[in-house]
Write a protein that holds these residues in place. Structure first.
Motif, short mmCIF file in Angstrom:
data_model
loop_
_atom_site.label_atom_id
_atom_site.label_comp_id
_atom_site.label_asym_id
_atom_site.label_seq_id
_atom_site.Cartn_x
_atom_site.Cartn_y
_atom_site.Cartn_z
N GLN A 18 -0.95 10.37 8.82
CA GLN A 18 -1.07 8.99 8.97
C GLN A 18 -1.31 9.47 10.54
O GLN A 18 -2.63 7.67 10.52
CB GLN A 18 -0.05 8.24 8.75
CG GLN A 18 0.23 8.14 7.35
CD GLN A 18 0.90 7.04 6.88
OE1 GLN A 18 2.11 7.05 6.62
NE2 GLN A 18 0.47 5.93 6.64
N GLU A 164 9.83 9.52 -0.16
CA GLU A 164 9.75 8.54 -1.66
C GLU A 164 9.34 9.26 -2.86
O GLU A 164 8.00 9.19 -3.86
CB GLU A 164 8.61 7.56 -1.64
CG GLU A 164 9.07 6.11 -0.06
CD GLU A 164 8.21 5.54 0.24
OE1 GLU A 164 6.45 5.55 -0.34
OE2 GLU A 164 8.32 4.27 0.52
N GLU A 352 12.25 2.40 6.02
CA GLU A 352 11.13 1.67 6.35
C GLU A 352 11.45 0.61 6.67
O GLU A 352 11.55 0.06 5.09
CB GLU A 352 9.97 2.49 5.68
CG GLU A 352 8.77 4.06 6.46
CD GLU A 352 8.20 4.43 5.30
OE1 GLU A 352 8.23 3.57 4.86
OE2 GLU A 352 8.48 5.59 5.14
N GLU A 406 -3.74 4.37 6.21
CA GLU A 406 -2.80 3.48 5.27
C GLU A 406 -2.86 4.37 3.87
O GLU A 406 -3.84 3.36 3.11
CB GLU A 406 -2.51 2.68 5.20
CG GLU A 406 -2.13 1.04 4.31
CD GLU A 406 -0.50 2.10 4.11
OE1 GLU A 406 0.12 2.20 4.89
OE2 GLU A 406 0.06 2.35 3.09
O1 LIG Z 1 2.46 1.31 2.79
C1 LIG Z 1 3.13 0.84 4.30
C2 LIG Z 1 3.96 2.37 4.17
C3 LIG Z 1 3.41 4.11 4.35
O2 LIG Z 1 1.82 3.72 5.51
C4 LIG Z 1 4.55 5.01 4.48
O3 LIG Z 1 3.30 5.97 4.74
C5 LIG Z 1 4.56 5.01 2.72
O4 LIG Z 1 6.26 5.73 3.14
C6 LIG Z 1 5.49 3.46 2.46
N1 LIG Z 1 6.00 3.24 0.78
C7 LIG Z 1 6.01 2.17 0.47
C8 LIG Z 1 6.04 1.21 0.12
C9 LIG Z 1 5.74 1.95 -1.44
C10 LIG Z 1 5.00 2.40 -1.43
C11 LIG Z 1 4.17 2.97 -1.86
C12 LIG Z 1 2.30 3.15 -2.11
C13 LIG Z 1 1.95 2.20 -2.34
C14 LIG Z 1 2.99 1.28 -3.13
C15 LIG Z 1 4.25 1.00 -2.94
C16 LIG Z 1 5.32 1.14 1.83
N2 LIG Z 1 4.91 2.62 2.98
#
Ligand SMILES: OC[C@@H]1[C@@H](O)[C@H](O)[C@@H](O)c2[nH]c(CCc3ccccc3)c[n+]21
Length: 446
Positions: A18, A164, A352, A406
């Motif tokens: 990223q 995750e 996070e 993203e």
């Molecule tokens: O979306 C914001 C961040 C990402 O940029 C990170 O790389 C990643 O670890 C992350 N996980 C989540 C929550 C889980 C999620 C991921 C993708 C789609 C929906 C939910 C949010 N984020």
């Protein structure tokens, strides 16, 4: 005025694909996200991580930002194909040098490195041989992990095996919105099993190598609430809780996949081979902490949706982020309480938490992201309640230090405390940067 404990760790988080860019420089091998982003139609705004924040060339400037922010720790991920271009075998020394320089700069700045071994950028060569569906990738991951434990034996504070596994399994292999873009539920189940086995092998290697620091895994956890108190909505919420949360929590802490989910999947024609006793103890061996990524809750009811027969609801009275995610701070309190009581982890880090907003500089070049300050404050207050009630939480990391790529949304979603102008790569500190700087310094949320 809620104070966090004096030794509470405040940090920020990023991930290699990223922010780094330099996708094919200095001997780095292709990753599945290079391939996925280069495939037309996969990324909503048509951008890629080829350059992203160009952190690979600007890491000294970024460590200076971390030092100015005053964080105790910085979470980043190592790009597997920068170390092993083919996934295993030949080491790319220049790739290793980059992370040696980065950890060296962090040490100089008095910032603890927190390393995620896998944040989704699998070497493409391994994907060509089956990726996470294949035992070869499980073994290659264990070799990669062991090599990093040997190479950074003393300087890492926390090691996170996987970021995750739910997203890697189900967004990457069932929903198809993430690399490698498969849409096959049976593959997703097989991948989730292999990710857990590879996690176990990495923890074993960590213990054998007597590496300093602590080791854990990061899960994205979301409280699931029934839309109504009808029996069928409550059952739908239980199924979703199994799908999003218990599918990984149970094997990691109880050594078993959740029975209700195994039965539900079997009924839908997806029988998963039983874990052997040896596999169960490999997956569930003790870890030093659980990382939790928290962003939002889910509200569900009975629906006709294929496998899960659920429907998702967006409560009209709530506020939503630029990702369309509900802002629900109490969900952080709920999930920490539930995990602490039901799974008794040794320790918890919120690895996070953050919010995407349509940030733009004003006429004076400033970014007044008050909504991000409100989001972070409300979530820190919710977290503080859980800490106050005795939950074992030792740290909190904002997603993210700076705006970055993203995933399926490309560069269009901004989560950073620092704004990135992608035409000049200039970094601009947002109002939330200065707000968080004060929180980190005072350990207090006001
Ligand atoms: O979306 C914001 C961040 C990402 O940029 C990170 O790389 C990643 O670890 C992350 N996980 C989540 C929550 C889980 C999620 C991921 C993708 C789609 C929906 C939910 C949010 N984020």
């Amino acid at each position: 005025m809620p104070y966090f404990p004096e030794d509470f760790i405040f940090g920020v988080a990023t991930a290699s694909y990223q922010i780094e860019g330099a996708w094919n420089e200095d001997g780095k091998g292709e990753s599945i996200w290079d391939r996925f982003a280069h495939t037309p139609g996969n990324i909503q705004d048509g951008t890629t991580g080829d350059v992203a924040c160009d952190h690979y060339h600007r890491f000294e400037e970024d460590v200076a930002l971390l030092k100015e922010l005053g964080v105790d720790a910085y979470r980043f991920s190592i790009s597997w194909p920068r170390i092993f271009p083919e996934g295993r075998g030949r080491v790319n020394e220049k790739g290793l040098d980059f992370y040696r320089s980065l950890t060296g700069k962090l040490q100089e700045a008095g910032i603890k490195p927190v390393v995620t071994l896998y944040h989704w950028d699998l070497p493409q060569k391994l994907q060509d041989k089956g990726g996470w569906e294949s035992q070869e990738t499980v073994e290659a991951f264990a070799e990669y992990a062991r090599f990093l434990f040997q190479s950074f034996a003393k300087e890492v504070f926390l090691w996170i095996t996987h970021n995750e596994p739910w997203v890697v399994s189900f967004v990457g292999h069932y929903e198809g919105r993430h690399a490698p873009g498969k849409r096959d539920f049976k593959s997703a189940l097989q991948v989730s099993r292999n990710l857990l086995l590879s996690h176990g092998l990495a923890v074993q290697a960590f213990r054998e190598e007597k590496t300093l620091g602590s080791i854990g895994i990061t899960l994205n956890l979301t409280p699931v609430h029934p839309f109504s108190d009808s029996e069928e909505d409550i059952l739908a919420a239980k199924r979703c809780d199994g799908y999003f949360n218990r599918w990984f929590l149970d094997p990691l802490f109880k050594g078993e996949f959740p029975e209700d989910m195994l039965l539900w999947y079997e009924k839908k024609g997806f029988a998963l081979p039983q874990l052997s006793e040896e596999e169960k103890s490999l997956i569930a061996q003790p870890i030093d902490f659980l990382g939790i990524n928290y962003y939002f809750r889910r509200v569900v009811g009975k629906g006709e949706g294929a496998i899960f027969e659920v429907e998702f609801f967006n409560p009209p009275q709530s506020e939503y982020t630029d990702m369309g995610w509900e802002i629900y701070p109490e969900g952080l309190y709920e999930i920490v309480k539930r995990v602490s009581e039901e799974y008794q982890p040794e320790d918890i880090y919120i690895t996070e938490n953050g919010i995407a907003l349509p940030d733009q500089p004003d006429s004076k070049g400033r970014i007044n992201d008050q909504k991000r300050i409100d989001y972070l404050r409300s979530h820190l207050l919710a977290l503080h309640r859980a800490v106050d009630e005795g939950c074992p939480v030792s740290g909190y990391f904002v997603w993210s230090l700076m705006d970055n790529f993203e995933w399926g949304f490309g560069l269009s979603k901004r989560f950073g405390l620092v704004y990135v102008d992608y035409t000049t790569l200039q970094r601009i500190k947002k109002a939330s940067f200065y707000w968080y700087q004060k929180v980190v310094k005072s350990k207090r949320v006001d």
